[in-house]
Enzyme design. Structure first.
Site, PDB file in Angstrom:
ATOM      1  N   ALA A 315       8.690   4.433   5.755  1.00 36.05           N
ATOM      2  CA  ALA A 315       8.338   5.793   5.355  1.00 36.05           C
ATOM      3  C   ALA A 315       7.257   6.355   6.272  1.00 36.05           C
ATOM      4  O   ALA A 315       6.384   5.620   6.737  1.00 36.05           O
ATOM      5  CB  ALA A 315       7.860   5.800   3.906  1.00 36.05           C
ATOM      6  N   PRO A 316       7.301   7.665   6.548  1.00 37.37           N
ATOM      7  CA  PRO A 316       6.262   8.286   7.374  1.00 37.37           C
ATOM      8  C   PRO A 316       4.888   8.155   6.721  1.00 37.37           C
ATOM      9  O   PRO A 316       4.772   8.054   5.505  1.00 37.37           O
ATOM     10  CB  PRO A 316       6.693   9.759   7.439  1.00 37.37           C
ATOM     11  CG  PRO A 316       8.139   9.773   7.063  1.00 37.37           C
ATOM     12  CD  PRO A 316       8.325   8.629   6.119  1.00 37.37           C
ATOM     13  N   GLY A 317       3.855   8.177   7.551  1.00 44.25           N
ATOM     14  CA  GLY A 317       2.495   8.085   7.037  1.00 44.25           C
ATOM     15  C   GLY A 317       1.787   6.838   7.524  1.00 44.25           C
ATOM     16  O   GLY A 317       2.370   6.003   8.229  1.00 44.25           O
ATOM     17  N   ILE A 318       0.531   6.706   7.144  1.00 46.27           N
ATOM     18  CA  ILE A 318      -0.265   5.543   7.537  1.00 46.27           C
ATOM     19  C   ILE A 318       0.200   4.330   6.742  1.00 46.27           C
ATOM     20  O   ILE A 318       0.335   4.384   5.525  1.00 46.27           O
ATOM     21  CB  ILE A 318      -1.762   5.806   7.290  1.00 46.27           C
ATOM     22  CG1 ILE A 318      -2.235   6.984   8.156  1.00 46.27           C
ATOM     23  CG2 ILE A 318      -2.590   4.561   7.596  1.00 46.27           C
ATOM     24  CD1 ILE A 318      -3.642   7.440   7.850  1.00 46.27           C
ATOM     25  N   ARG A 319       0.447   3.246   7.436  1.00 45.00           N
ATOM     26  CA  ARG A 319       0.944   2.030   6.781  1.00 45.00           C
ATOM     27  C   ARG A 319      -0.083   1.502   5.785  1.00 45.00           C
ATOM     28  O   ARG A 319      -1.271   1.413   6.069  1.00 45.00           O
ATOM     29  CB  ARG A 319       1.262   0.975   7.842  1.00 45.00           C
ATOM     30  CG  ARG A 319       1.934  -0.271   7.301  1.00 45.00           C
ATOM     31  CD  ARG A 319       2.326  -1.191   8.443  1.00 45.00           C
ATOM     32  NE  ARG A 319       3.373  -0.595   9.283  1.00 45.00           N
ATOM     33  CZ  ARG A 319       3.782  -1.117  10.443  1.00 45.00           C
ATOM     34  NH1 ARG A 319       3.211  -2.228  10.896  1.00 45.00           N
ATOM     35  NH2 ARG A 319       4.738  -0.525  11.139  1.00 45.00           N
ATOM     36  N   GLY A 320       0.390   1.145   4.605  1.00 44.66           N
ATOM     37  CA  GLY A 320      -0.505   0.675   3.559  1.00 44.66           C
ATOM     38  C   GLY A 320      -0.962  -0.753   3.771  1.00 44.66           C
ATOM     39  O   GLY A 320      -0.300  -1.539   4.457  1.00 44.66           O
ATOM     40  N   MET A 321      -2.085  -1.105   3.145  1.00 48.23           N
ATOM     41  CA  MET A 321      -2.621  -2.459   3.241  1.00 48.23           C
ATOM     42  C   MET A 321      -2.077  -3.370   2.149  1.00 48.23           C
ATOM     43  O   MET A 321      -2.195  -4.586   2.236  1.00 48.23           O
ATOM     44  CB  MET A 321      -4.151  -2.416   3.174  1.00 48.23           C
ATOM     45  CG  MET A 321      -4.787  -1.776   4.398  1.00 48.23           C
ATOM     46  SD  MET A 321      -6.594  -1.842   4.364  1.00 48.23           S
ATOM     47  CE  MET A 321      -6.933  -0.476   3.249  1.00 48.23           C
ATOM     48  N   LYS A 336       9.003   0.927  -2.691  1.00 53.48           N
ATOM     49  CA  LYS A 336       7.692   0.325  -2.445  1.00 53.48           C
ATOM     50  C   LYS A 336       7.712  -1.150  -2.843  1.00 53.48           C
ATOM     51  O   LYS A 336       8.049  -1.488  -3.984  1.00 53.48           O
ATOM     52  CB  LYS A 336       6.611   1.076  -3.231  1.00 53.48           C
ATOM     53  CG  LYS A 336       6.579   2.570  -2.935  1.00 53.48           C
ATOM     54  CD  LYS A 336       5.612   3.332  -3.829  1.00 53.48           C
ATOM     55  CE  LYS A 336       4.181   3.059  -3.477  1.00 53.48           C
ATOM     56  NZ  LYS A 336       3.256   3.985  -4.204  1.00 53.48           N
ATOM     57  N   ASP A 371       5.371   9.142 -11.429  1.00 53.30           N
ATOM     58  CA  ASP A 371       6.027   8.111 -12.222  1.00 53.30           C
ATOM     59  C   ASP A 371       6.834   7.209 -11.294  1.00 53.30           C
ATOM     60  O   ASP A 371       7.238   7.612 -10.203  1.00 53.30           O
ATOM     61  CB  ASP A 371       6.946   8.759 -13.260  1.00 53.30           C
ATOM     62  CG  ASP A 371       7.297   7.812 -14.392  1.00 53.30           C
ATOM     63  OD1 ASP A 371       6.742   6.697 -14.439  1.00 53.30           O
ATOM     64  OD2 ASP A 371       8.136   8.174 -15.235  1.00 53.30           O
TER      65      ASP A 371
END
Length: 583
Positions: A315-321, A336, A371
């Site tokens: 997904a676009p955006g900053i990669r999560g930790m 997710k 949700d």
């Protein structure tokens, strides 16, 4: 297994669903009394209780089935016969569509979400052409302005089941007519009529009258949120008549309505006309049938997949930790996965993350938290996975993935509505759009805090922007209750050198939060900083947060509005009452 046992098992499952939905309706039917008595804490508890009912009754049925089968394993042919018998019980059953989902849930609980195939489950409905049969009573009532709109609205409000007195019914009627005249024009209004749902839709501290406004040009929503003053008098807070406004009211970031719906499929079909942008899954979700909404959501995903040649991508955006997030480029949802290992600064477990997501599911989301639907053993075709994503999955979550050759199975994931990450949105907009986004972000933080939710990580990347321009929080791994946080002021530096040191000159304990520090990352962009200081400078003060904590601890439940403050009649046309709850 003895012959005839298949029918007994099928009947046991359906009886279990009857018991579950009966309790669901029982909890729902108490919404009017809770509203009239202003028992807002009971409202919150009822919401949680109703969510838990489904899994509780699935568990009861599973235990019954284990007793019936004496704990013996059942082969595939036996299970297919059970499903055949169950299917035969459904043609005249009024809630067949949710009963199918209940069967699926029982099967998944029995077999630990394994062997999930269309033959064994109702992945697609057994009655795809059927909506609903004869409705025992009309869902809605028509009102025509034969004697003018004032008389029409007086009849509508007088017909409501609420037993509290009105603060000023005539005034509210004047306000509604003023709004309709402004919206439709004085000439068109006499040629319009209204259809109103028999049941009120309860949520938070409001009872919503939901209707359809038929005009010469088409059908519009007709929504009246009814509130009560501290003295127990009713008033209409506004009138909403656009599909965009209705979509926000029934949005995916809000708690489920309490509306008495013995025939949920019929209500969903009735709502569809005024909520054309909502999918079937979203409509079931809005009325509290969240487990069947999950079934419908999965069906929508399968239909999209069958008609698309897109590949799953990160997904676009900053990669999560903590979370690995992927999507299909044209699909309106994201997937997710909790990573196997987190970044060093994330000192938490996967179980903690799952608990945070469950907290959000059960809490009042106040229109500011997305949700989610939770899935286990989710199967993906390798041919539909972009190689870069496949490599990322194997790198970040190998323990969550089982390779089956042409497919992979993901042990656990969440599906959530896709939004534009706020940090990306802020990079792309200027002027009024930028100002609106910063205002929305601050309002989201305030409304979450007032609902006893502290986001933890308040970076812009953890929020998304919906198609209606609303800012919604979607990264839950650091979420906690406001009452669990210790909001502190940063002590004055002892020496000038303290402010240059790499370590703080003051002690920091778990749970300590220093709101002054928010300024460093929220105001770093010179385009954003001045706007934030203008609109939300109080968020940088510890005393602001401590004052909210005090209100929460004293039992105060804040009002939650699904519309802008400027839309309230008290703002548009004059003060309602000094005792009325304010936004």
């Amino acid at each position: 297994m003895p012959r005839g046992l298949e029918l007994l098992i099928a009947q046991t499952i359906l009886q279990g669903f009857d018991a579950q939905y009966g309790r669901f309706l029982e909890v729902t039917s108490g919404a009017q009394q809770r509203f009239e008595q202003a028992d807002w804490h009971a409202v919150q508890q009822a919401m949680k209780s109703r969510i838990h009912l489904y899994d509780h009754h699935v568990g009861l049925v599973v235990e019954q089935l284990r007793c019936i089968t004496d704990g013996k394993s059942t082969d595939a042919d036996f299970l297919l016969r059970v499903k055949e018998h169950y299917t035969r019980l459904l043609p005249d059953y009024p809630r067949f569509e949710i009963a199918e989902s209940f069967f699926n849930s029982v099967y998944c609980r029995l077999f630990d979400h394994r062997s999930l195939t269309p033959e064994r489950l109702f992945i697609f409905s057994s009655q795809p052409e059927r909506r609903f049969r004869t409705i025992p009573r009309p869902l809605a009532k028509d009102f025509f302005p034969d004697h003018g709109w004032e008389t029409l609205l007086m009849r509508i409000l007088s017909d409501l089941p609420l037993r509290l007195p009105w603060q000023n019914k005539s005034r509210d009627i004047r306000y509604i007519i003023a709004h309709l005249t402004e919206t439709l024009g004085e000439d068109a209004l006499p040629r319009c009529h209204v259809q109103v749902a028999n049941e009120l839709f309860y949520r938070n501290k409001a009872a919503w009258l939901v209707g359809k406004l038929t005009t010469p040009d088409g059908t519009l929503p007709f929504l009246l949120p009814i509130h009560r003053t501290d003295e127990g008098e009713l008033f209409v807070d506004t009138c909403l008549t656009t599909t965009a406004e209705a979509s926000i009211v029934f949005g995916f970031a809000r708690s489920y309505f309490m509306v008495y719906a013995p025939l949920p499929a019929a209500l969903v079909e009735w709502l569809r006309e005024i909520l054309p942008g909502k999918t079937t899954a979203e409509l079931y979700m809005a009325i509290g049938c969240q487990k069947h909404a999950k079934t419908e959501s999965y069906r929508e995903y399968l239909c999209y997949l069958a008609e698309s040649d897109e590949k799953f991508i990160e997904a676009p955006g900053i990669r999560g930790m903590v979370m690995l997030v992927f999507t299909l480029p044209g699909f309106d949802r994201v997937f997710k996965i909790i990573k196997d290992k987190f970044a060093p600064q994330k000192e938490m477990s996967a179980a903690h993350v799952r608990a945070c997501y469950q907290l959000v599911k059960e809490h009042d989301r106040v229109g500011r938290m997305a949700d989610t639907q939770e899935f286990e053993n989710f199967v993906l075709d390798k041919r539909q996975i972009d190689p870069a994503l496949m490599a990322l999955l194997r790198q970040e979550a190998p323990e969550k993935i089982t390779d089956l050759g042409e497919h992979i199975v993901i042990r656990h994931l969440y599906i959530e509505r896709r939004m534009v990450p706020l940090n990306i949105w802020l990079e792309q907009v200027e002027g009024q759009q930028l100002r609106d986004a910063i205002e929305e972000y601050g309002n989201a933080i305030r409304q979450l805090a007032a609902a006893n939710i502290f986001p933890g990580d308040m970076l812009f990347k953890n929020f998304g922007v919906t198609r209606h321009g609303r800012v919604v929080f979607y990264d839950y791994d650091e979420i906690c209750y406001m009452t669990e946080v210790n909001f502190r002021d940063i002590p004055p530096a002892r020496y000038p050198e303290d402010e240059l040191a790499s370590e703080p000159w003051y002690s920091v304990s778990p749970g300590d939060v220093f709101p002054e520090e928010f300024r460093h990352w929220l105001c770093a962009d010179p385009r954003i900083g001045p706007l934030f200081e203008e609109m939300h400078a109080d968020l940088f003060r510890a005393d602001y947060w401590r004052a909210l904590q005090t209100r929460i601890k004293e039992g105060h439940v804040e009002d939650v509005y699904a519309y802008r403050r400027r839309q309230r009649f008290s703002v548009r046309y004059g003060a309602i009452s000094s005792t009325a709850n304010s936004s």
